[in-house]
Write an enzyme that holds these catalytic residues in place. Structure first.
Site, PDB file in Angstrom:
ATOM      1  N   HIS A 249       0.920  -1.160   0.032  1.00 61.68           N
ATOM      2  CA  HIS A 249       0.000   0.046   0.042  1.00 61.68           C
ATOM      3  C   HIS A 249       0.952   1.203   0.023  1.00 61.68           C
ATOM      4  CE1 HIS A 249      -3.178   2.989   1.132  1.00 61.68           C
ATOM      5  NE2 HIS A 249      -3.916   1.972   0.976  1.00 61.68           N
ATOM      6  N   ARG A 269      -5.602  11.048   0.032  1.00 66.62           N
ATOM      7  CA  ARG A 269      -5.330  11.765  -1.259  1.00 66.62           C
ATOM      8  C   ARG A 269      -6.547  12.101  -2.053  1.00 66.62           C
ATOM      9  NH1 ARG A 269      -2.780   7.218  -3.330  1.00 66.62           N
ATOM     10  NH2 ARG A 269      -2.754   6.188  -1.291  1.00 66.62           N
TER      11      ARG A 269
END
Ligand code: FAD
Length: 631
Positions: A249, A269
């Site tokens: 990740h 994000r």
């Protein structure tokens, strides 16, 4: 002689995450006396941490969704290396498993007209994830535990004992499977707190032990995930496939060291957070691969406009698929443009007001405040890739989950099994995987016990050997320190078998793993058997080591880049390699690797895909076969 508490069961399930609990329920429903064993506290498993949801093509939000579309998305996500039959069963059966959970008492979020709601997720064509807010895994485990309790209440009424048919052994670690010839005959382990030994005599074992992340220093996985099930399977004569494929990740915490690897949600994000290197540069613009170039913005201005006007602007490159972002961060750090703690900056502070951050990302705000004493409304976070999920695992028969290899009576489901996700897993496909194959494992383990003419029996000598292996680190004096060994192993895996791999480094890794193997054989732990984490780690180490060896060997062998395996020296996907599964077995103490063909999709499945898409993955011969099929 050493005291050993003996138990007799029809089915022993090792692991109490979603896969293990679902398997145990099914075995009990088939009338079998079932034990559930869990290394940590009952209820504390990775399954609890899953947030997004469980993927199931129920078609509640978009009626065009069905198992065929889900099947296609899963194969695409895995870059066509998936075991097609597992992907097919998973796509077909996931909706039923979700509905069934509601009959056990789960309550998923609803659409306006009262159906189970479904959310969008990366790689899924339609909204497909059944969810309970952002704590779906918790609801899943809670419901399965509740179902187990209700079955126990039924058993109390019928047999006068809650634990007549199903019993939970929490904080109990299995260190060895015992065989009778080629058949499973039992499982041996210890209780964490007391150090007492337990022997489970059983003809059928379901492995549901989850992942392998603790072989990496930086991981989202917790302490239990040392690849025990993978190693137990190997030592019992079963095989592992696709061990080169690990999912990293892109954003885990990197500071302070005690929390390194803990997940930082992708929503940061999604809500506008940007990645910057130590020069203050928003570097993701330099890492957009050609295949994605038309979908992603090439200026900061356009990227920033996307958040408010997604129809007329292209997406920011921070939102590329996970493997792309993870590789980019890795490259920046390796090029010397990382942060002092070895990550990059994830900046939300300069992008949203403090009030907005607190409202949209409350758990991230608290996570950083409490664990790192960092106020993310004022300063950027430091993040880096973190080892998250293993696609590889026990090679199983897709329909029954029975392990391949020389052993009978061994079944595997959930993250510990391999094949389903190919080279890369789609988000949300794990929770549904646990339910679909957990159920199948319980069902077929139960049926297997019925088929046996007589019960296998563990040999006394094997039990003694398991006892001496468990006691060895305690009786050895002045051996190697288990914590040092774990750090050394993690350094080898992180530095040499990480996100980006190269031939010379992998060769070096294998050499170092051999040295570590010799050192692990000489590990010692101080103190006694009562609650002794050093001893427990000493026992976990040999599992971590053999699993790491499989990963490194397969990573060296596979000369292409696909999903969770990136070779700098072979950057492209190869149609020839798509036809190959890498299968690990043990020969004595040595890992041996074999190439086996990836099973071919049945014609009615392969014709679900368009030729243009298949041409990116298949060889010319395969395409010619496809043309003949589709006339
Ligand atoms: P687990 O839930 O991992 O349980 C394994 C069990 O085995 C535990 O009970 C453990 O104690 C036991 N065990 C291990 N070794 C032994 C031994 N030697 N003896 C006895 N018991 C043993 N997936 C998604 O689909 N969506 C998400 O949003 C998502 N988010 C995630 C977030 C985090 C932080 C993490 C770490 C993972 C996430 N995943 C997500 C992945 C997913 O949660 C796991 O892949 C999945 O839960 C694995 O389930 P399992 O039943 O196979 O094993």
């Amino acid at each position: 002689t050493t005291r050993i508490e003996r138990h007799h069961y029809d089915v022993v399930v090792i692991g109490a995450g979603g896969a293990g609990l679902r398997a145990a329920i099914e075995a009990r429903l088939a009338g079998k006396r079932t034990a559930i064993i869990s290394k940590s506290l009952f209820g504390k498993a990775h399954t609890v941490m899953a947030e997004g949801g469980a993927a199931a093509a129920m078609g509640n939000v978009n009626s065009r969704d069905n198992w065929k579309v889900h099947f296609g998305d899963t194969m695409r996500g895995g870059k066509f290396l998936n075991n097609f039959r597992m992907a097919e069963l998973h796509a077909k059966e996931a909706p039923e498993r979700i509905w069934e959970l509601e009959t056990y008492g789960a309550l998923f979020d609803r659409t306006k007209d009262g159906k189970i709601s479904q959310r969008n997720f990366g790689g899924h064509e339609y909204p497909r994830l059944a969810h309970v807010g952002d704590r779906t895994g918790l609801e899943l485990i809670r419901t399965l535990q509740q179902k187990i309790v209700s079955l126990q209440q039924e058993d109390k009424r019928k047999h006068g004992d809650y634990e007549a048919k199903i019993k939970v052994f929490s904080e109990t670690t299995i260190t060895e499977l015992l065989l009778d010839g080629d058949r499973v005959a039992g499982a041996f382990g210890y209780v964490r707190e007391s150090g007492e030994f337990l022997l489970f005599e059983t003809p059928a074992v379901v492995l549901a032990t989850g992942g392998v992340g603790k072989s990496y220093k930086v991981t989202s996985n917790s302490w239990e995930y040392t690849g025990d099930g993978h190693a137990l399977a190997l030592r019992a004569g079963a095989t592992l496939i696709n061990m080169e494929f690990l999912q990293f990740h892109p954003t885990g915490m990197v500071w302070p060291p005690s929390v390194k690897g803990i997940l930082v949600t992708e929503s940061v994000r999604g809500d506008g957070g940007v990645l910057k290197n130590s020069d203050g540069k928003r570097f993701m613009f330099d890492y957009v691969p050609d295949v994605f170039r038309h979908q992603y913005a090439d200026t900061e201005e356009e990227a920033d406009r996307w958040y408010t006007d997604p129809d007329n602007n292209r997406r920011p490159p921070e939102l590329l698929p996970r493997d792309e972002v993870a590789r980019a961060i890795n490259s920046e750090v390796k090029a010397g443009r990382g942060t002092p703690a070895g990550g990059v900056f994830l900046d939300i502070a300069s992008r949203l007001t403090p009030a907005e951050i607190q409202r949209k990302l409350p758990s991230m705000y608290h996570q950083f405040k409490e664990l790192a004493d960092v106020d993310i409304t004022k300063v950027p976070m430091e993040v880096g890739p973190t080892c998250h999920y293993v696609m590889g695992g026990v090679e199983v028969d897709p329909d029954t989950t029975a392990a391949h290899g020389r052993v009978e009576g061994l079944f595997a489901a959930g993250e510990v099994s391999g094949g389903m996700h190919g080279s890369n897993r789609l988000g949300g496909n794990s929770l549904s995987d646990l339910l679909v194959f957990g159920k199948r494992a319980g069902e077929h383990a139960a049926a297997y016990t019925d088929s046996l003419p007589k019960r296998p029996k563990p040999a006394a000598a094997d039990v003694e050997a398991a006892v001496s292996a468990a006691l060895a680190p305690l009786s050895r004096e002045n051996g190697e320190n288990p914590y040092t060994l774990q750090q050394d192993l993690q350094a080898v895996m992180g530095d040499l078998v990480g996100i980006i791999r190269r031939e010379a480094e992998l060769t070096d890794a294998l050499k170092r793993l051999q040295e570590l193997k010799r050192r692990v054989a000489n590990v010692s732990a101080v103190g006694g058997r009562k609650y002794n984490p050093g001893w427990h780690l000493a026992l976990d180490l040999r599992n971590m080591l053999v699993v790491s060896e499989c990963t490194a060997m397969a990573a060296l062998e596979r000369e292409e880049s696909r999903g969770g395996h990136t070779r700098e020296d072979f950057p492209k996907m190869s149609p020839e390699w798509r036809q190959v599964n890498l299968v690990c077995a043990l020969d004595g103490d040595d890992v041996v690797l074999e190439r086996k063909p990836v099973p071919k999709m049945r014609s009615e499945l392969i014709t679900l895909f368009k030729r243009t898409e298949l041409s990116k993955y298949l060889t010319d011969d395969e395409l010619a076969e496809f043309d003949a099929l589709s006339g």
